[in-house]
Every structure is written in C-alpha cells, then in structure tokens.
Design a protein around this motif. Structure first.
Motif, PDB file in Angstrom:
ATOM      1  N   GLY A   1       3.452   5.646  -6.384  1.00  0.00           N
ATOM      2  CA  GLY A   1       2.559   5.466  -7.529  1.00  0.00           C
ATOM      3  C   GLY A   1       2.722   4.097  -8.156  1.00  0.00           C
ATOM      4  O   GLY A   1       2.477   3.910  -9.344  1.00  0.00           O
ATOM      5  N   ALA A   2       3.163   3.140  -7.343  1.00  0.00           N
ATOM      6  CA  ALA A   2       3.386   1.797  -7.880  1.00  0.00           C
ATOM      7  C   ALA A   2       2.082   1.195  -8.372  1.00  0.00           C
ATOM      8  O   ALA A   2       1.009   1.471  -7.845  1.00  0.00           O
ATOM      9  CB  ALA A   2       4.002   0.898  -6.809  1.00  0.00           C
ATOM     10  N   LYS A   3       2.198   0.359  -9.393  1.00  0.00           N
ATOM     11  CA  LYS A   3       1.023  -0.365  -9.896  1.00  0.00           C
ATOM     12  C   LYS A   3       1.018  -1.768  -9.285  1.00  0.00           C
ATOM     13  O   LYS A   3       2.060  -2.386  -9.116  1.00  0.00           O
ATOM     14  CB  LYS A   3       1.096  -0.480 -11.411  1.00  0.00           C
TER      15      LYS A   3
ATOM     16  N   MET B   1       2.229   1.894  -3.424  1.00  0.00           N
ATOM     17  CA  MET B   1       1.187   2.427  -4.304  1.00  0.00           C
ATOM     18  C   MET B   1       0.909   3.884  -3.981  1.00  0.00           C
ATOM     19  O   MET B   1       0.676   4.703  -4.857  1.00  0.00           O
ATOM     20  CB  MET B   1      -0.090   1.597  -4.149  1.00  0.00           C
ATOM     21  N   GLU B   2       0.947   4.203  -2.705  1.00  0.00           N
ATOM     22  CA  GLU B   2       0.594   5.558  -2.277  1.00  0.00           C
ATOM     23  C   GLU B   2       1.750   6.531  -2.507  1.00  0.00           C
ATOM     24  O   GLU B   2       1.557   7.630  -3.006  1.00  0.00           O
ATOM     25  CB  GLU B   2       0.214   5.517  -0.797  1.00  0.00           C
TER      26      GLU B   2
ATOM     27  N   THR C   1       0.833  -1.197   0.000  1.00  0.00           N
ATOM     28  CA  THR C   1       0.000   0.000   0.000  1.00  0.00           C
ATOM     29  C   THR C   1       0.875   1.257   0.000  1.00  0.00           C
ATOM     30  O   THR C   1       0.571   2.235  -0.671  1.00  0.00           O
ATOM     31  CB  THR C   1      -0.919  -0.019   1.246  1.00  0.00           C
ATOM     32  N   LYS C   2       1.947   1.204   0.743  1.00  0.00           N
ATOM     33  CA  LYS C   2       2.874   2.350   0.795  1.00  0.00           C
ATOM     34  C   LYS C   2       3.483   2.621  -0.583  1.00  0.00           C
ATOM     35  O   LYS C   2       3.590   3.770  -1.008  1.00  0.00           O
ATOM     36  CB  LYS C   2       4.000   2.049   1.789  1.00  0.00           C
TER      37      LYS C   2
END
Lengths: 282, 277, 830
Positions: free
Chosen positions: C40-42, C36-37, C33-34
């Motif tokens: 901007g990881a997919k 991604m947040e 989650t980190k």
C-alpha cells in the motif's frame, strides 16, 4: 485520434453498384414479365441481357479490388461459410449468374435469334429459372449491403437498414438502366417507357423513404452525410441529382427519359460511394 | 483452456518495450513515422506494427491524468474477423484461444479489418514481405506464421512461443509486469483483485474490460477510467450478430418494391395492354 | 544506491524527484509497483513537468527546475515543526547532538552566505564550520588520543547541529516554498504530510533520484538536503529506505567504482595531489581518520585506507613497489589545480582544449559532441586537437565533429582515428548496477569484423607503449617499463577473468592465492588488489561469485546468493541503523539484521553476534551496549550520520538560483552558488544569457526510447519509430502566447546556440507562478545530433542537439554541468 485506414475505395463502389444493377435489372424485368403477363416481355429481355455484362464487370472489379498477387487465388472464396456475408455473396453471385445471367438470356436468345434450338420454347424452364433469378437477384442487390452492414463501421452497421437502402437504390438503378436502353433503342416502346417512368418515380420515392429511415436509425453516425465531410456529395449528388431531379424532370416533361435515367443511375452510384467513403471517415 | 493476456493500464509506464519486443520476435520492419507533436508520433497498427501504446492526456477536475493504453488484437471469444472472412483464413486456436490469420489462405480483401470493433480495425494489410522475413522463413520458421505479401496481419499472441512453454514476447519483456499471461480464469481473478485494490486506493472508476458482447476477450484490460476514455467501445458487439435482421430489411424492402411500384405499374400495364388489343 | 532495486518493494512511501524512474529506469517500476500493490505504498512525484513517472504517482507536484533545495528544506522544516522526526534515531545516529564552533554564521545571518567566504577566490575558509572538540584517550588511536567532537545529548545547546538546523530550516516556510518553487502550497503540504509518515519507527520511505538533482550548480546540496530529510525520518540503513541514485547507464556504478572521475582512484581513494608523499597520503587515512572528529568507539573504516593503497600499488607496479620506495607512490600520476585552477572535470578539460592546451583526446564510452554542455563550444574545441582517437560502434557526432553543420572540414587539421569497438553483448565481463550488484555477463556473440573489446584495445595500446619505451626509452620510461601488466588468459589473449581476479586481490609475491575479501588486504606489500571494494567477488578457491544466480526462497528481497554486491556482498549499507539502540529491528516485519546475544562467534567461541537477512555493516561481534556499539556510520569518522556536513558552498543546503534563472533569489542577496567556478568570466565565448533576452526556463532530459546521446538507439529503426525527431515540450499557454500549433517546427535559442524542434504542446507542462510572476518552461530531450541513421530531424545541415543550449557551468563540488536549468526563448520557424 489516429489516422484511420482507408482500404476500400471506388473499385468496391463500382462492384457494389454493378452487382446491384445486375440484380435489379433482372428483378425488374422478370417481375415486369410476370405481372404484365408477358406484355412487357421486352423489358424482361433487356433486363436479362443487361445481367451478364454487369456481372462480368462486377467480377472484374471484385478481382481488381484484390491485391494483384492474390487475385488469382480468388478460388479461396469458393468454400461454404454461411456466416460470412461475403462468402454468401460469392455463392449468390455464382448462382445468379448461372440462372439470370446465362440460362434465362439464353432461352430468350433461342427464341429471338434461333441459336441454341434445344432451348427454344422452354417457357416452363424459363419461368422456373426466372423465379430463382428473382430470388438471387434480390440476394445480389442485398449482399453487398450486408457485407458493409455486418462490420464494425458505425455508419454501415449502427442501424439495421443499410441493406434495405441497398436494395431500394439498386432497383432504382435497374429500372433506370432498362429505361435508358429503351430510350436509346431505335425501336420505341411507349408502353414500356410509360410504365418504367412511373416505376422509376415510385421507386425513387420508396428509396428516399428508406434512406430517411436509415439516416434516422443511424443517429449521430449519419452526421458525416448530413453535415460532415460528405454532406455536399450527399445533398447535391444523391438527393438533388439522384432523387429530386429525375422526379421533377419526369413530372415536368416527357421525352426526357435519357436524362432522368442517367441522373437516377448516377445518384445510385453516388449513394453507394458516399456510404463507402463516409463510413471510413474517422 | 483459453489463455489470456492481461494488460494493466494502471501499471503500464508506457516504456514501449512491448512494441520493440513484438517487432523483434516477429521479425517486423520499422514503421516510418514523423514527430507530430505527441509521444505516440502517429504510430498506427499496421502490417508490421501489431501492438503500440497510446498516450491520452485528460484534465480531470481533481487531477491531471496521463493514461496509457495498449492497442493490440483483443483475441475475441467470438471473433468478428473470423466470422466475416470469406476464405476461412481466420480461425480461433483451440488450444490457446488466440485468433490467427492463415496468410496462405488470406486474399487481402480487408473484410476482417472492417469487421473488427477494436482500435479502428485491428487486422491490417501489408503489401510486402521484408528480406529479413524471407530469411527467417528460410530457416524453417513457417509454422504457424508463414508470411505472404498482400495479406492481412495482426498479433498472433506469439502462439509459437506459447506452445513451447514461453509467454508472448511483449509479456516477457514488460518491466513493471503490466502485462501478464496465463489461463483466462486466473488472469480475470488477478484483474478483479487489482481493481478492488485500485478502488481502495481511490481509483473509483477502475474496472476490468472483458466485454461480453464479443464473447469476452483474450486480452483483458484493467482500466482506470471508462473504456471510451481509452478509445475502447463501451459495449462492443460481434459485428455479425444482427446479420439476419439486416438481411431481412433488405428482403422486406424488395418485397415492398415488388408491390410498389412493380405490381402496381406492371399489373396496370397488363390491363392497359389488354385495352390496347 | 544505499539500498538496491529489489528493496524498493519494502518501501512505504517512494518519492521520485530529480529523476524520472518510469522513463529512464523502467525496471525500477517492477519493484515500485510491488510496493504499491503489496504494501500500500504511496508514490510521490515532483517534477517540472508531468512525466510518465508522474502518471503513475498518487501525488504529483510541479516545481520550477533548479529549486529542489527550498522544496526539501521546506519538507525538513515541516518535519521539525510538526515533530514528525524519528527522535531516538537522530539523537543517537546523527550528528544532531554534536557542537559546532560558536563563530559559525549562517545565510540567515549573512545575507545568503556562511561564515568564512572569500569573494575574490569564490571559496570558503571552513575554520568556523568545525566541531567543538575535546581530546579523549583512546587505546586504538595512534598516539592514544582522539579529537572527539563535543556532544550535547539534550540537543539544547544553541551551537549543536540540531539547533543550527532548526534555525536554518525555519526560513523555508510553505509560503516561501510556493513563492520560489511555484508548487501550490496545498500540494506541498500534502506531500510533506504523506512522506513524513515514514518518520514512524516501523515505517520507511525512499527517494529515487537521478540527474535531475545532480545536474545543477547546487547538485551536491540537492542530494544532501534529501539525505538530511531521510536522517530526520530515520530512513537510512533501513529496508525500503535509503538515498537511491538511479544510475543512468547499466555500468556507470562500475565505472565510478573503478575511478571514472578525476578526484578518485579505484574504489574511492582520494586522487593524490602534486607534492603528496606516500607517508603523507597514507597518514591522512590512518592517522587523520583514526583521530580527527572521531566519537569514542567509532569504527571509522577508512583508517584501513593505507592497506588498500599499498595493495593497489602492488597491483600496478608489482615487484617494483616495495616498502623502501614507498610502494612507488611517486610513480603515480598526481593532479594539480587543473586548467585555470578549475580542476579536471569535463568542462575544465574542454575549456582547456578550447584554449589550445590539450593536444590529443582518447574518447571512449561517450559522445561529448552531443552529451557535453555548450556543445558548439566543445566541438569547436575539438578542432584544436592534433589527434582524436575514438572507440565506438558507429560514426558518432564526436568522431565526425569535423563534418558538423556549419564546419568546413578542410579547415580542420585534427587527425581522427576511429577504432571499431565491440558492443556490450559481444564481450564477457562484469557490470555493476545501481544497487552495487556486480553481475557477470557472458558474451552473446563474437564482435563483428575487426571490432575489438575495450580490454583488447587497451591491452594492445599498453603493450605497444611498453614496447616503444623498452626499445626507445623516453621520459618516464622507468615507470612504463615497470608497470605490471599480465592479464593474459590461457591462449595468450587478454582475459577479463584475469582482470577481475586482480580486482579481487591476491597474495604477493606467490600471486596464486586469491584473498577472501578486503579484510585480508595488508599494508606490508604481501597482497595486491586492483579495487578493494571488488575484493570478495571470488572465493579463495576461485569461484566467481559474480556468476551466481540463485533467487532467494525466503527473505526480505536481499537475494544474497544472487551475484555479489560490494562491499562484502552487503545489500543495504549502514544497516546497523535498521536496528534500535539495543539491536532490535525498528520494523520487526522486515528485519534487516539484528543482535543475537546467543549466537556464538566461531573464531572466539564467545556468544553475541550481529546476524540477519543481510551482511551486517558493523563489527560482527560489537555489542550494541559496547562503546561505539550505537555508531552506525562506519565510513565516517564521527560514526554518526551527518546532518551537518561541510561542502564547497557550506555545511547546510541553502537555496541559490541557477546561474541562468528568470527570477531573483528571494531567500537572500546571494543570487547563485557562491562557490561555483564561473567559466564565462575566463572564456568570453562561453556565454551566459539574461532573463530579459531569454525568459523561458529550459531543461534537458532523456526519453525511454533513446539512450544517452542516442548513438545506440538512433541507429535502431524500431526505437526511431517511437521517438523519431527532436521535440520541445511546452505548455498550451506558452504556445498560445507564441502562436505555436502542436506539431509545428519551432526554433529554440539562447545566448549559446539555437536548434529546431517539433513543438509538443501539452497539458503536462504548465506555467509556474513564481512569486506572482508567470514563468514558462521548455523541455528538451538531449539525445539527438547530426550523425547516424536518425539525427533528430529531416534537414541534413542542422544540428538537433539540445546541448547546444546548455551552459558551461557546473556544481561547486562535483563540477557536473548545469544541464537542468538554463534560459531559452522560442519562436516559430518561418
């Protein structure tokens, strides 16, 4: 999606029905006395005598509706919290019982039976108490409607008219109850019966109109009554038995006061029943 | 300053550690459930279940979605349950803003349950106190959560933990940090920033749920879709908001009935009675 | 994991495939989650069904269970065709440039087989798979010569690995992927495009996998395929990259490190085989590793193996182990071929037990009656035991196998002892997580009643065995009498700290000085060490580094002062590959390590050292420009990572269908893994079904709410609330065909057994279109059984274990059972 909870059941219907009945009996009787300038004193007396038993039963059902281990802490309700309709109801019921349920009937009894002589002939006091009783009678009819209407249950609260229907049907039950007592009484009173049968018919029509307004204002939420799981109870029980049948019977035949009164009372009970249960369908 | 729990549905993985943490911290017995062909297994909020995660499958046109949502007390800014309680058993804690039931005062009338606009009525009735709870209370854990049989229960925001500098148990345990806890203002700004980020990532319906109609909530949601998708009311209101108007419809009806039929027929009776004399 | 949990936050693209991180490794999502947040990881999820991980993913694609290789080989093909690879990385850091024997033939040429196959033995002769080598002088190598693979830096030689790989991968077109996997082509290409973005030098992508990849007859090749993809994209040794096996139990990493598996002894030394001598065995490490397949300058760390073996033998046999007697290598247990030549894996052991060849079983830390494949056969096998000793906290299906539904207890003669064990919260000790972090834990409370820790029980058994041998003698008494066994603490009880110190290693014979780390271990018998990878867990002064809990103030997430990670506190292995040829980080924003030409080595006083945010996985002063200064794979002889690596079924991953599959292999005429042991040919009771009888793909998996066989969790009412009963997840389409209502109880059955389950009819499971044929899927959690508070259903005479349905067949290398793809059918329960 989830199973809803269904906490409130017939005990509360009974309580709301009897409370409404008590309020309506006094209301009907007192107004009959006022508007007829004493000609319908008997109606007033019957009305006021019906209050105390109804109220006592109301309180019994109210207590029974509380969990057994908590019912004797009912005095927790005796605080002053005007924002809570249930708290309002507690005080309304208390004051109504004291005036309409105890004092006014006591004065009538003093007059008729000679007990409590110091109350005999206290006409001014009785009138004053009756006015208060009328006001709290309306409160008694209305508060349980408001208790339902200030909830988050759509059928009860989506429109503002549930208390209106509560008052209207309660008055139907009050008229019908007094008429029933008269009809069952050995001492006939033609005038009272005529007047009350008319009043019942008109009250039924008013109640029907108010219910229609309520259903329209509730929109989709009323579908549980119109076409949903409580439709049969509503159309057959409330509309046909409770409203149409008494009107038709009274219109078609005299001397059917007992039947039409009972049907009207049953209809009122069923109306409160379908509203309480129908609201809890998810 | 009012506190808030932030539940971020976009981060929640529905592991349900919050459910277990709540049961453990609050000494709550297990529910009895049966597999009904879903992942939530017909769990409902009840006297011993103060939070749960619901699973919602949705076939959106562009993609299949499996939404998760935490059912729990929302700790409203203007709590309907507290408003309607005739015994004054429900109060809003001035320090944290948590809505708390005083079970000593509660009579178990269920009025609050029906007043609550969320999750089909959050406060739930419980008939029995478990042995574990008795034992727990014997150890002096009575304040602020004394357990009384046959009264109403719901999330207390772990107010005992919070007042001792901890987070609510569910927040502490949440692995993906989908639950956070802090001052409401701070939680709101985190939520707003998260929604902005989600929108950037293509979640066009992402939104913060903090409904104004109930005075804002002490549990804020970040949602990926409209509230109704999650079973939340789009625009909940304080249930007592229209109470006066509702009373008025009753009073007006009484007024109408005073005239029709009573004034009409009883007045006529007076005349008829006169004629008869 | 080559990396570690916290490092997931450094990733630019995370693939969850062959695993279900959200459900089975919830804590991973803290870091995913980190990423991604904050980055901007997919997040990409590929799974036979839409899981809770899929619910969080940016892109989800379905894939038929058992077809991971075509999917990944298809991705490799995409990366090669579209030139998305990290060219410098593969040229210098992988064996893409190495030349292979020209005789080598591939499945494209040989209808699904590699050259050298012996169909009777179901084995390969690997001679044609070898590198072309040349002998080069090397001063360090014993004999001064190394046999070095030939290398073509232009990668144009038709026999170089790069050309071989290109040719092999070209068969896996997107159309082929769609036909085999049932993954829509556009979804597949979307995933290829997104993940191949991490081929840019400054980007890193990672993979989180678990048993969804390993539990197939091609399990090893599944993982190798993705490792190859990661190499092509330059993602190994990099923060945010790596090949990350998410471990399914808190300490499964630790138990593997300590030789849970039959093919290794502690710290991944090969298990000795019958006939091995000390010298012969040790030379395989010192001579073989130092000379065979070695590129000039390759560190080839395993050449130190002899030191670790000798130190281990000193720990085991103490003073009895001397240079003269080969450190008592002859006293070590050695393996033969196993039952029917099938090795000593779980399946082979239970087949042997079924055949009556095993007398007794000591069972701890597991519940094979629920967890083992084809569990009806395995529980029947237990009836052949004379005795069973089971250490557990509860009455389990295993220790009550004689009470299982359908079994007459009176007919079972096995004597069963249940030893009450302590819970992990009731004992001190270390626990190794997936990221190789060895963390110390302290007991929270004393064990209940007579319960004892595993250490106490082991110690009691060992001491009693020693006493009996000392008093009565017997076969091998000399060995038992000489086993060094002294782990007592101050009060005389066995002390886990003493065991930990023994694993760290210490000097012999004074036995009072802890070694600093494994570089201080010797092959002359002056050190003892129970597990060389755990060496360094204590300082020489006795400070337990596993107890450290200092979060990093700044850094890239490696948290070097939080506990200890093997080896030598290194958090990302092969991290030389995080830098370019000159020693500069590929991604300067997340620098793992780098070459600092000015930093002075304290020992030599010379400038030039590797330094950074992690312990360099390289010789600390070996400059990038030195010979071999660009060979990052220090544990491999070559010094470069292997795109091409011989395994049982070949040096490159090739698609074979699961042993039970509803379709034919359209890649070749070779239907199943040609090197897999077929137990049903040995034991007719171990049945294999056909697609005509059982047309639906079955697969087993875990749920968040229950742990492994459910022993801990099915006795925990709160968790039982959440997942109360055995269920089967099926599509709406299959439910429609079979007229099954949601929530209805159905029977799932196949050639091996049947069980009842509640139907979860869901849009999360969809039928696959496999080359024009509709194929259905039935997902089964494997955590239920017949013992304990919750068995998985209401009926006390039913067994709710999904493993009644799984086949007795395993991977050709590891022999892990094929739990993830088999055939079943479903019907309504009347």
């Amino acid at each position: 999606m989830h199973e809803g909870t269904h906490y409130w059941h017939w005990l509360l219907v009974a309580e709301m029905f009897l409370g409404g009945l008590a309020g309506a009996c006094f209301f009907t009787g007192a107004l009959a006395d006022f508007f007829s300038k004493g000609k319908l004193r008997r109606v007033a007396k019957i009305g006021s005598y019906l209050v105390l038993p109804s109220v006592i039963l109301t309180l019994v059902f109210l207590l029974l509706d509380l969990p057994p281990s908590r019912m004797f802490y009912f005095w927790h309700f005796m605080i002053f919290k005007p924002l809570s309709s249930m708290n309002q109801g507690v005080w309304i019921l208390t004051l109504f019982t004291m005036t309409a349920g105890v004092l006014v009937p006591a004065i009538f009894l003093a007059e008729d039976k000679g007990i409590l002589p110091f109350l005999k002939g206290q006409e001014g006091l009785r009138k004053a108490l009756s006015v208060i009783g009328i006001i709290f009678g309306v409160g008694t009819m209305g508060y349980s409607g408001v208790v339902l209407a200030d909830k988050a249950v759509p059928l009860w609260s989506a429109s503002i008219f549930l208390p209106a229907t509560w008052v209207a049907v309660s008055i139907v039950s009050g008229i019908a109850a007094i008429r029933l007592v008269l009809a069952l009484s050995s001492k006939k009173d033609e005038l009272a019966e005529t007047v009350l049968s008319k009043a019942l018919m008109m009250a039924l029509i008013v109640a029907a109109i108010v219910i229609v307004v309520f259903l329209f204002a509730s929109g989709d939420h009323a579908s549980v009554l119109i076409s949903g799981s409580y439709a049969l109870a509503f159309w057959l029980g409330v509309v046909l038995i409770g409203i149409v049948a008494p009107i038709v019977i009274d219109f078609a035949a005299k001397n059917m006061a007992t039947i039409s009164s009972i049907l009207a009372i049953l209809g009122v009970f069923l109306y409160k029943w379908v509203i309480l249960y129908g609201g809890q369908v998810h | 300053m009012a506190k808030a729990i932030l539940y971020d549905a976009s981060k929640c993985t529905a592991c349900r550690a919050c459910y277990v943490a709540c049961k453990q911290w609050n000494v709550l017995a297990a529910a009895e459930v049966k597999e009904l062909g879903t992942y939530y297994n017909a769990l409902t909020l009840d006297g011993t279940t103060w939070n749960l995660i619901d699973f919602i499958e949705k076939d959106d046109p562009d993609r299949f979605r499996w939404h998760f949502i935490s059912h729990r007390c929302m700790h409203c800014g203007d709590p309907s349950c507290a408003n309607v309680c005739a015994a004054g058993a429900i109060t809003k804690d001035s320090e944290t803003g948590f809505v708390l039931i005083d079970n000593d005062k509660c009579l178990g009338c269920k009025n609050c349950h029906y007043a609550c606009p969320f999750w089909e009525g959050v406060p739930r009735f419980r008939d029995e106190i478990s042995e574990a709870e008795e034992e727990w209370m014997d150890h002096g854990n009575k304040v602020p959560g004394k357990r009384v049989a046959s009264t109403m229960y719901k999330c207390r925001g772990c107010v005992d933990r919070v007042k001792n500098g901890l987070e609510p148990a569910c927040v502490t345990t949440c692995p993906p940090d989908a639950l956070q806890f802090g001052d409401k203002g701070e939680m709101l700004s985190i939520a707003n920033a998260r929604v902005a980020l989600l929108k950037e990532r293509g979640e066009t319906k992402a939104q913060v749920y903090d409904p104004k109609g109930v005075g804002g909530t002490g549990v804020i949601y970040v949602l990926l879709d409209d509230p109704e998708v999650y079973g939340l009311p789009a625009d909940p209101k304080v249930s007592t908001a229209d109470m006066v108007t509702k009373w008025l419809t009753g009073l007006i009806t009484a007024g109408i009935l005073t005239i029709v039929p009573f004034w009409m027929v009883f007045k006529a009776a007076e005349a008829e009675g006169k004629g008869g004399e | 994991m080559t990396n570690h949990w916290v490092d997931l936050k450094n990733s630019d693209c995370i693939v969850i495939m062959g695993g279900n991180a959200a459900e089975n490794h919830p804590m991973s999502f803290k870091w995913i989650t980190k990423a991604m947040e904050e980055r901007g990881a997919k997040l990409i999820c590929v799974d036979p069904r839409f899981t809770r991980s899929a619910a969080k993913a940016d892109i989800y694609a379905p894939l038929r269970s058992g077809t991971d290789i075509p999917f990944i080989m298809g991705m490799i093909n995409y990366v090669i065709e579209n030139k998305k690879y990290h060219e410098e990385y593969i040229k210098c850091y992988t064996n893409a440039t190495l030349l292979v024997n020209p005789e080598f033939k591939m499945p494209g040429d040989l209808n699904g087989l590699f050259s050298g196959y012996d169909s009777t033995a179901r084995k390969y002769d690997r001679a044609t798979w070898a590198y072309q080598t040349e002998d080069l002088p090397d001063e360090k190598a014993p004999g001064g010569i190394i046999h070095s693979p030939k290398r073509d830096m232009s990668m144009s030689d038709p026999n170089c690995v790069w050309q071989i790989l290109k040719k092999h991968a070209a068969r896996y077109t997107p159309e082929m992927v769609e036909k085999i996997c049932g993954t829509p082509k556009d979804k597949f290409l979307e995933i290829c495009e997104e993940f191949s973005k991490t081929g840019a030098p400054e980007k890193a992508g990672t993979i989180c996998y678990a048993m969804g990849w390993t539990q197939h007859t091609v399990g090893t090749e599944n993982i190798r395929a993705f490792a190859m993809l990661q190499l092509l994209l330059g993602n190994i040794g990099r923060p945010g990259g790596g090949v990350n096996a998410l471990r399914g139990e808190p300490n499964v990493q630790g138990s593997t490190d300590h030789a849970l598996l039959f093919h290794i002894i502690p710290a991944y030394l090969a298990v000795p085989k019958a006939g091995d001598t000390f010298r012969g065995y040790a030379d395989k490490y010192t001579v073989d590793k130092a000379t065979k397949d070695v590129l000039p300058g390759s560190i080839s760390w395993w050449r130190n193996g002899e030191k670790y073996l000798v130190s281990l033998l000193k720990e085991w046999f103490g003073d009895a182990a001397t240079a003269d007697n080969g450190y008592r290598f002859d006293w070590m247990g050695k393996i033969g071929g196993g039952f029917q030549g099938g090795g000593y894996s779980h399946i082979a052991l239970f087949e042997a037990m079924y055949a009556g060849e095993i007398k007794g079983m000591l069972c701890l830390g597991q519940n094979p009656a629920v967890g083992g494949p084809n569990s009806n056969i395995e529980t029947a096998a237990m009836e052949n035991l004379e005795w069973l000793v089971d250490l557990n906290l509860w009455e389990t299906e295993t220790n009550s196998f004689w009470k299982r539904p359908g079994c007459d207890p009176e007919a079972v003669q096995t004597e069963v002892w249940r030893l009450p064990a302590a819970d992990s919260c009731e004992k001190d000790g270390s626990i190794s997580n997936s990221g190789r972090w060895i963390q110390w834990r302290w007991k929270g409370c004393e064990p209940l009643g007579d319960c004892k820790t595993d250490l106490e029980i082991t110690d009691l058994i060992m001491k009693e065995v020693k006493r009996l041998y000392a008093e009565e003698g017997g076969k091998g008494a000399e060995i038992i009498n000489n086993i060094y066994w002294d782990y007592s603490g101050p009060n005389g009880d066995p002390d886990v700290v003493e065991v930990a110190k023994a694993c760290n290693g210490y000097t012999w014979p004074d036995r009072n000085k802890l070694v600093k780390n494994f570089t201080k271990l010797e092959k002359d018998g002056t050190t003892a060490c129970g597990n060389w990878l755990f060496s360094g867990t204590f300082t020489e002064d006795g400070e337990n580094l596993m107890q450290r809990r200092i979060p990093e103030a700044e850094g890239i997430g490696n948290n070097l002062e939080w506990t200890f990670a093997w080896p030598v506190n290194r958090r990302i292995v092969y991290n030389r590959a995080s830098c370019d040829l000159e020693g500069k980080p590929w991604n300067p924003d997340i620098p793992e390590i780098w070459w600092d030409p000015n930093k002075v080595d304290a020992q030599t006083g010379k400038p030039g050292m590797w330094t950074g945010n992690d312990v360099p996985d390289f010789a600390a002063t070996k400059a990038p420009s030195a010979v071999g200064g660009d060979l990052p794979a220090i544990m491999l002889n070559e010094g470069v990572f292997k795109l091409y690596a011989p395994c049982s079924e070949g040096p490159l991953p090739e698609h074979y269908e699961p042993v039970e599959s509803p379709v034919e292999n359209i890649m070749s005429g070779q239907q199943i893994n040609p090197a897999t042991v077929l137990w049903h040919e040995v034991n007719p009771d171990t049945k294999i079904g056909t697609a005509d009888e059982y047309p639906i793909i079955g697969s087993t998996y875990r749920v968040t709410e229950h742990w492994q066989t459910g022993i801990m969790t099915r006795n925990q009412p709160w968790l039982v609330d959440l997942m109360p009963e055995m269920f089967v997840e099926i599509s709406k389409e299959l439910a429609g065909e079979k007229n099954i209502e949601p929530g209805e109880t159905v029977e799932v059955f196949n050639a091996r057994g049947s069980l009842q389950a509640v139907a979860i009819v869901t849009g999360r499971v969809k039928p696959y279109n496999i080359n024009g044929k509709t194929v259905h899927f039935a997902g089964l959690p494997w955590c239920y059984g017949y013992a304990g508070f919750c068995t998985g259903g209401a009926c006390p005479t039913l067994n709710y274990s999904a493993n009644q349905l799984t086949p007795h067949v395993g991977d050709a290398n590891t022999m892990i059972p094929e739990y993830k793809a088999f055939l079943v059918d479903i019907r309504k329960v009347k």
